[in-house]
Design a protein around this motif. Structure first.
Motif, PDB file in Angstrom:
ATOM      1  N   LEU A  39      16.313  -8.117 -14.243  1.00  0.00           N
ATOM      2  CA  LEU A  39      15.165  -7.661 -13.457  1.00  0.00           C
ATOM      3  C   LEU A  39      14.811  -8.657 -12.346  1.00  0.00           C
ATOM      4  O   LEU A  39      14.494  -8.259 -11.219  1.00  0.00           O
ATOM      5  N   VAL A  40      14.896  -9.947 -12.635  1.00  0.00           N
ATOM      6  CA  VAL A  40      14.606 -10.976 -11.629  1.00  0.00           C
ATOM      7  C   VAL A  40      15.634 -10.919 -10.502  1.00  0.00           C
ATOM      8  O   VAL A  40      15.279 -10.993  -9.320  1.00  0.00           O
ATOM      9  N   VAL A  41      16.907 -10.756 -10.855  1.00  0.00           N
ATOM     10  CA  VAL A  41      17.962 -10.702  -9.839  1.00  0.00           C
ATOM     11  C   VAL A  41      17.789  -9.458  -8.964  1.00  0.00           C
ATOM     12  O   VAL A  41      17.956  -9.516  -7.741  1.00  0.00           O
ATOM     13  N   LEU A  42      17.435  -8.331  -9.570  1.00  0.00           N
ATOM     14  CA  LEU A  42      17.202  -7.123  -8.772  1.00  0.00           C
ATOM     15  C   LEU A  42      16.001  -7.307  -7.833  1.00  0.00           C
ATOM     16  O   LEU A  42      16.042  -6.879  -6.680  1.00  0.00           O
ATOM     17  N   ALA A  43      14.961  -7.957  -8.341  1.00  0.00           N
ATOM     18  CA  ALA A  43      13.790  -8.223  -7.489  1.00  0.00           C
ATOM     19  C   ALA A  43      14.182  -9.164  -6.342  1.00  0.00           C
ATOM     20  O   ALA A  43      13.748  -8.964  -5.199  1.00  0.00           O
ATOM     21  N   LEU A  44      15.023 -10.160  -6.626  1.00  0.00           N
ATOM     22  CA  LEU A  44      15.503 -11.063  -5.585  1.00  0.00           C
ATOM     23  C   LEU A  44      16.301 -10.292  -4.531  1.00  0.00           C
ATOM     24  O   LEU A  44      16.152 -10.525  -3.329  1.00  0.00           O
ATOM     25  N   SER A  45      17.115  -9.347  -4.985  1.00  0.00           N
ATOM     26  CA  SER A  45      17.874  -8.509  -4.056  1.00  0.00           C
ATOM     27  C   SER A  45      16.936  -7.742  -3.129  1.00  0.00           C
ATOM     28  O   SER A  45      17.201  -7.613  -1.930  1.00  0.00           O
ATOM     29  N   MET A  46      15.852  -7.237  -3.685  1.00  0.00           N
ATOM     30  CA  MET A  46      14.882  -6.514  -2.862  1.00  0.00           C
ATOM     31  C   MET A  46      14.219  -7.441  -1.840  1.00  0.00           C
ATOM     32  O   MET A  46      14.015  -7.047  -0.683  1.00  0.00           O
ATOM     33  N   LEU A  47      13.904  -8.675  -2.244  1.00  0.00           N
ATOM     34  CA  LEU A  47      13.292  -9.628  -1.313  1.00  0.00           C
ATOM     35  C   LEU A  47      14.249  -9.985  -0.173  1.00  0.00           C
ATOM     36  O   LEU A  47      13.837 -10.045   0.989  1.00  0.00           O
ATOM     37  N   VAL A  48      15.520 -10.194  -0.499  1.00  0.00           N
ATOM     38  CA  VAL A  48      16.511 -10.480   0.543  1.00  0.00           C
ATOM     39  C   VAL A  48      16.625  -9.272   1.470  1.00  0.00           C
ATOM     40  O   VAL A  48      16.709  -9.414   2.695  1.00  0.00           O
ATOM     41  N   GLY A  49      16.614  -8.078   0.892  1.00  0.00           N
ATOM     42  CA  GLY A  49      16.669  -6.859   1.698  1.00  0.00           C
ATOM     43  C   GLY A  49      15.480  -6.733   2.627  1.00  0.00           C
ATOM     44  O   GLY A  49      15.618  -6.307   3.779  1.00  0.00           O
ATOM     45  N   LEU A  50      14.310  -7.118   2.153  1.00  0.00           N
ATOM     46  CA  LEU A  50      13.117  -7.084   3.011  1.00  0.00           C
ATOM     47  C   LEU A  50      13.247  -8.105   4.141  1.00  0.00           C
ATOM     48  O   LEU A  50      12.835  -7.834   5.277  1.00  0.00           O
ATOM     49  N   GLY A  51      13.831  -9.266   3.848  1.00  0.00           N
ATOM     50  CA  GLY A  51      14.088 -10.245   4.910  1.00  0.00           C
ATOM     51  C   GLY A  51      15.021  -9.677   5.966  1.00  0.00           C
ATOM     52  O   GLY A  51      14.819  -9.858   7.172  1.00  0.00           O
ATOM     53  N   GLN A  52      16.062  -8.978   5.525  1.00  0.00           N
ATOM     54  CA  GLN A  52      16.988  -8.339   6.450  1.00  0.00           C
ATOM     55  C   GLN A  52      16.272  -7.305   7.286  1.00  0.00           C
ATOM     56  O   GLN A  52      16.525  -7.176   8.477  1.00  0.00           O
ATOM     57  N   LYS A  53      15.344  -6.563   6.691  1.00  0.00           N
ATOM     58  CA  LYS A  53      14.586  -5.537   7.425  1.00  0.00           C
ATOM     59  C   LYS A  53      13.735  -6.182   8.524  1.00  0.00           C
ATOM     60  O   LYS A  53      13.610  -5.633   9.620  1.00  0.00           O
ATOM     61  N   ILE A  54      13.156  -7.347   8.244  1.00  0.00           N
ATOM     62  CA  ILE A  54      12.373  -8.054   9.259  1.00  0.00           C
ATOM     63  C   ILE A  54      13.268  -8.415  10.438  1.00  0.00           C
ATOM     64  O   ILE A  54      12.883  -8.247  11.602  1.00  0.00           O
ATOM     65  N   ILE A  55      14.470  -8.885  10.153  1.00  0.00           N
ATOM     66  CA  ILE A  55      15.417  -9.222  11.229  1.00  0.00           C
ATOM     67  C   ILE A  55      15.798  -7.965  12.008  1.00  0.00           C
ATOM     68  O   ILE A  55      15.863  -7.986  13.244  1.00  0.00           O
ATOM     69  N   ALA A  56      16.040  -6.856  11.296  1.00  0.00           N
ATOM     70  CA  ALA A  56      16.392  -5.602  11.976  1.00  0.00           C
ATOM     71  C   ALA A  56      15.268  -5.149  12.902  1.00  0.00           C
ATOM     72  O   ALA A  56      15.517  -4.666  14.016  1.00  0.00           O
ATOM     73  N   ILE A  57      14.028  -5.337  12.471  1.00  0.00           N
ATOM     74  CA  ILE A  57      12.877  -4.991  13.306  1.00  0.00           C
ATOM     75  C   ILE A  57      12.837  -5.884  14.542  1.00  0.00           C
ATOM     76  O   ILE A  57      12.565  -5.412  15.655  1.00  0.00           O
TER      77      ILE A  57
END
Length: 189
Positions: free
Chosen positions: A65-83
């Motif tokens: 669960l922690v690793v999946l949550a970390l994946s989501m946080l990295v994905g959100l960081g990527q979304k900020i860059i995409a924006i």
């Protein structure tokens, strides 16, 4: 980087940069799917927590669960860059359209090369000073420093290309983290 006579070269460099970062929306879409998959996996895992912990153990379930949550946080960081990339492209396009309109209005006719027209007919120092003056003091100082030309200094890289590189790296990290989560579950079974 180019002198005033090198408009063709600058336009070509701009086209190459634009082409380089053009896959950004697709990278963002893939990252969105990974975020959705991680969120769904967390939701399903939480809803059947007893079955999951009895199958793979409490420690591995927590790590999963922690690793999946970390994946989501990295994905959100990527979304900020995409924006940031998308916003920079919008600003560039809007600036080019405004420049063309201003040059045409000033000349009283359609202008083929608005950048060249403005370079030949406008006081660029006043334009830059006026633009910088609208920013708050800390940003104004930073912009002034970035515009200072030091002889022999390498030209600054295009920021959008650097952002795209970071976006790809974030997506790679996100994919690796998802595989790590899968590996945890497989190891626990």
């Amino acid at each position: 980087m180019f002198d005033s006579e090198s408009q063709l070269e600058q336009k070509y460099v701009d086209a190459i940069i634009d082409a380089t970062i053009s896959p950004s929306p697709e990278v963002d879409k893939f990252s969105t799917w990974l975020i959705g998959g991680a969120a769904a996996s967390i939701a399903i895992s939480i809803s059947s927590l007893e079955n999951l912990t009895s199958s793979i153990g409490v420690g591995i379930t927590k790590a999963f669960l922690v690793v999946l949550a970390l994946s989501m946080l990295v994905g959100l960081g990527q979304k900020i860059i995409a924006i940031q990339i998308s916003a920079a492209r919008m600003v560039d396009k809007a600036a080019q359209e405004a420049l063309a309109r201003i040059a045409s209005d000033h000349s009283g006719q359609a202008v083929n090369d608005a950048s060249k027209y403005m370079h030949e007919n406008a006081d660029n120092v006043k334009i830059i000073a006026g633009y910088i003056s609208v920013f708050p003091s800390p940003l104004r100082e930073r912009l002034t420093e970035r515009l200072a030309i030091v002889p022999g200094e390498k030209p600054m890289r295009n920021g959008q290309v650097g952002l795209f590189k970071s976006q790809i790296q974030m997506l790679g990290a996100q994919v690796l983290i998802v595989f790590l989560a899968i590996g945890l579950v497989v190891n626990g079974i």
